[in-house]
Design an enzyme around this catalytic site. Structure first.
Site, mmCIF file in Angstrom:
data_model
loop_
_atom_site.group_PDB
_atom_site.id
_atom_site.type_symbol
_atom_site.label_atom_id
_atom_site.label_comp_id
_atom_site.label_asym_id
_atom_site.label_seq_id
_atom_site.Cartn_x
_atom_site.Cartn_y
_atom_site.Cartn_z
ATOM 1 N N ASN A 9 6.519 5.456 2.637
ATOM 2 C CA ASN A 9 5.623 6.243 1.780
ATOM 3 C C ASN A 9 4.915 7.228 2.695
ATOM 4 O O ASN A 9 4.011 6.854 3.432
ATOM 5 C CB ASN A 9 4.611 5.307 1.089
ATOM 6 C CG ASN A 9 3.564 6.089 0.311
ATOM 7 O OD1 ASN A 9 3.652 7.308 0.167
ATOM 8 N ND2 ASN A 9 2.557 5.383 -0.185
ATOM 9 N N TRP A 10 5.363 8.464 2.641
ATOM 10 C CA TRP A 10 4.843 9.459 3.587
ATOM 11 C C TRP A 10 3.437 9.930 3.208
ATOM 12 O O TRP A 10 2.797 10.635 3.968
ATOM 13 C CB TRP A 10 5.785 10.663 3.654
ATOM 14 C CG TRP A 10 7.117 10.380 4.293
ATOM 15 C CD1 TRP A 10 7.633 9.165 4.651
ATOM 16 C CD2 TRP A 10 8.108 11.354 4.655
ATOM 17 N NE1 TRP A 10 8.877 9.325 5.200
ATOM 18 C CE2 TRP A 10 9.202 10.653 5.213
ATOM 19 C CE3 TRP A 10 8.192 12.740 4.544
ATOM 20 C CZ2 TRP A 10 10.348 11.297 5.669
ATOM 21 C CZ3 TRP A 10 9.330 13.391 4.993
ATOM 22 C CH2 TRP A 10 10.400 12.677 5.557
ATOM 23 N N LYS A 11 2.994 9.591 2.008
ATOM 24 C CA LYS A 11 1.676 10.036 1.514
ATOM 25 C C LYS A 11 1.577 11.569 1.661
ATOM 26 O O LYS A 11 2.593 12.246 1.549
ATOM 27 C CB LYS A 11 0.563 9.277 2.237
ATOM 28 C CG LYS A 11 0.783 7.751 2.151
ATOM 29 C CD LYS A 11 -0.396 6.935 2.549
ATOM 30 C CE LYS A 11 -0.031 5.455 2.421
ATOM 31 N NZ LYS A 11 -1.128 4.562 2.735
ATOM 32 N N HIS A 97 -0.108 3.090 -6.784
ATOM 33 C CA HIS A 97 -0.561 2.855 -5.404
ATOM 34 C C HIS A 97 -2.085 2.752 -5.410
ATOM 35 O O HIS A 97 -2.758 3.432 -6.189
ATOM 36 C CB HIS A 97 -0.097 4.000 -4.496
ATOM 37 C CG HIS A 97 -0.306 3.695 -3.048
ATOM 38 N ND1 HIS A 97 -1.535 3.806 -2.433
ATOM 39 C CD2 HIS A 97 0.558 3.247 -2.100
ATOM 40 C CE1 HIS A 97 -1.413 3.440 -1.163
ATOM 41 N NE2 HIS A 97 -0.151 3.096 -0.931
ATOM 42 N N GLU A 99 -4.236 3.962 -3.591
ATOM 43 C CA GLU A 99 -4.928 5.250 -3.394
ATOM 44 C C GLU A 99 -4.991 6.029 -4.711
ATOM 45 O O GLU A 99 -5.957 6.746 -4.968
ATOM 46 C CB GLU A 99 -4.223 6.049 -2.285
ATOM 47 C CG GLU A 99 -4.492 5.433 -0.917
ATOM 48 C CD GLU A 99 -3.379 5.587 0.108
ATOM 49 O OE1 GLU A 99 -2.482 6.433 -0.085
ATOM 50 O OE2 GLU A 99 -3.408 4.849 1.117
ATOM 51 N N GLU A 168 0.410 -4.786 -1.786
ATOM 52 C CA GLU A 168 -0.282 -4.045 -0.742
ATOM 53 C C GLU A 168 -1.770 -4.396 -0.777
ATOM 54 O O GLU A 168 -2.529 -3.802 -1.553
ATOM 55 C CB GLU A 168 -0.118 -2.536 -0.952
ATOM 56 C CG GLU A 168 1.318 -2.059 -0.898
ATOM 57 C CD GLU A 168 1.418 -0.611 -0.455
ATOM 58 O OE1 GLU A 168 2.193 -0.340 0.467
ATOM 59 O OE2 GLU A 168 0.711 0.254 -1.015
ATOM 60 N N GLY A 174 -3.517 1.205 6.193
ATOM 61 C CA GLY A 174 -4.012 2.204 7.136
ATOM 62 C C GLY A 174 -5.120 1.701 8.046
ATOM 63 O O GLY A 174 -5.787 2.486 8.720
ATOM 64 N N SER A 210 -0.141 -1.692 6.924
ATOM 65 C CA SER A 210 -0.081 -1.707 8.397
ATOM 66 C C SER A 210 1.163 -2.402 8.942
ATOM 67 O O SER A 210 1.113 -3.056 9.984
ATOM 68 C CB SER A 210 -1.344 -2.319 8.987
ATOM 69 O OG SER A 210 -2.471 -1.526 8.660
ATOM 70 N N GLY A 231 3.585 3.023 5.395
ATOM 71 C CA GLY A 231 2.900 4.316 5.436
ATOM 72 C C GLY A 231 3.025 4.934 6.813
ATOM 73 O O GLY A 231 4.070 5.498 7.167
ATOM 74 N N GLY A 232 1.979 4.797 7.622
ATOM 75 C CA GLY A 232 1.904 5.436 8.942
ATOM 76 C C GLY A 232 3.165 5.310 9.785
ATOM 77 O O GLY A 232 3.647 6.305 10.344
HETATM 78 P P1 13P Z 1 0.130 1.877 6.085
HETATM 79 O O1 13P Z 1 1.476 1.375 6.480
HETATM 80 O O2 13P Z 1 -0.211 3.193 6.745
HETATM 81 O O3 13P Z 1 -0.923 0.845 6.223
HETATM 82 O O4 13P Z 1 0.217 2.228 4.523
HETATM 83 C C1 13P Z 1 0.746 1.294 3.666
HETATM 84 C C2 13P Z 1 0.917 1.914 2.328
HETATM 85 O O5 13P Z 1 -0.056 2.244 1.666
HETATM 86 C C3 13P Z 1 2.284 2.134 1.854
HETATM 87 O O6 13P Z 1 2.286 2.500 0.513
#
Ligand code: 13P
Length: 253
Positions: A9-11, A97, A99, A168, A174, A210, A231-232
């Protein structure tokens, strides 16, 4: 043998040239690997879907989006329809998600419409659920998860065969904090049991929060973990490739 879905998930990250670059590095990295039992999905921002769709040509990489509107078209300024995602080469869409829930106030009522739209358009939804730190500390984890997962009861067993769930924990996103394998095991078991009890169905359950090249093997080896939503670490080819390697290693054993 277990099949994994490793999803990035590149956000709200990366421009077009960076997108093409990252994809070419992933393609190169998986070239000679045995990935028959590992699906690799990337979910770039909307503006990069077309270039990503070109870049993944001749590779097993699958494309998905991070969100969508539920209506097919019309006066919804700033929104993207399911058909537009299909047209851009998407097969998956992340829905709910944390967010989106937190910053854009997405709630169950809206998510039911989005899930319906995904099923109607043959897009595979990845429905995200997870508790905040406060909720966990107040022993509300399973109450919160129940309230989030309950929307699947609006759908038929047949539709749910196309659903993916991502657990999640919000406090792990993050932050560099990962849920312990005991916590992951407990929640994934609970999700699997809930779905099996009500629908006699087993669906993929991903962990997100994470996840990185260091902890991937342990997390992916945990019972009822069928992949990761990353994500990251999905923005760095070396890290993403190592997570893919961890999955390959597990299925190979
Ligand atoms: P991180 O891997 O950056 O913690 O993000 C997880 C995430 O929200 C994937 O959707």
């Amino acid at each position: 043998m277990k099949k994994y879905l490793i999803a990035g998930n590149w956000k709200m990250n990366l421009l077009q040239a960076e997108t093409a670059n990252l994809i070419s590095q992933i393609k190169e990295g998986i070239q000679n690997k045995k990935i028959d039992d590992v699906d690799i999905l990337i979910c770039p921002p909307f503006t990069n879907l077309s270039i990503a769709n070109k870049a993944i040509e001749n590779s097993p990489i699958i494309l998905g989006a991070q969100n969508m509107h539920f209506m097919p078209k019309g006066a919804f300024t700033g929104e993207i329809s399911p058909e537009m995602l299909l047209d851009s080469g998407c097969r998956y869409v992340i829905l709910g998600h944390s967010e989106r829930r937190q910053y854009f106030k997405e709630d169950n009522e809206l998510l039911i419409k989005k899930l319906q739209a995904a099923f109607d358009n043959n897009l595979i939804p990845i429905l995200c659920i997870g508790e905040t730190l406060e909720e966990r500390q107040n022993n509300k984890t399973f109450e919160v998860l129940y309230n989030q997962i309950t929307i699947i009861h609006n759908f038929s067993r047949e539709q749910l065969t196309k659903l993916v769930i991502a657990y999640e924990p919000v406090w792990a996103i993050g932050t560099g904090l990962t849920a312990s394998t005991e916590q992951i095991k407990e929640v994934h078991q609970w999700i699997a049991d809930h779905i099996y009890a009500h629908f006699a169905l087993q669906i993929p359950i991903l962990y997100g929060g994470s996840m990185n090249d260091k902890n991937a093997k342990e997390i992916l080896s945990t019972e009822n973990v069928n992949g990761g939503l990353i994500g990251g670490a999905s923005l760095k080819s070396e890290q993403f490739l190592k997570i893919i390697d961890a999955a390959i290693e597990i299925v190979g054993n």
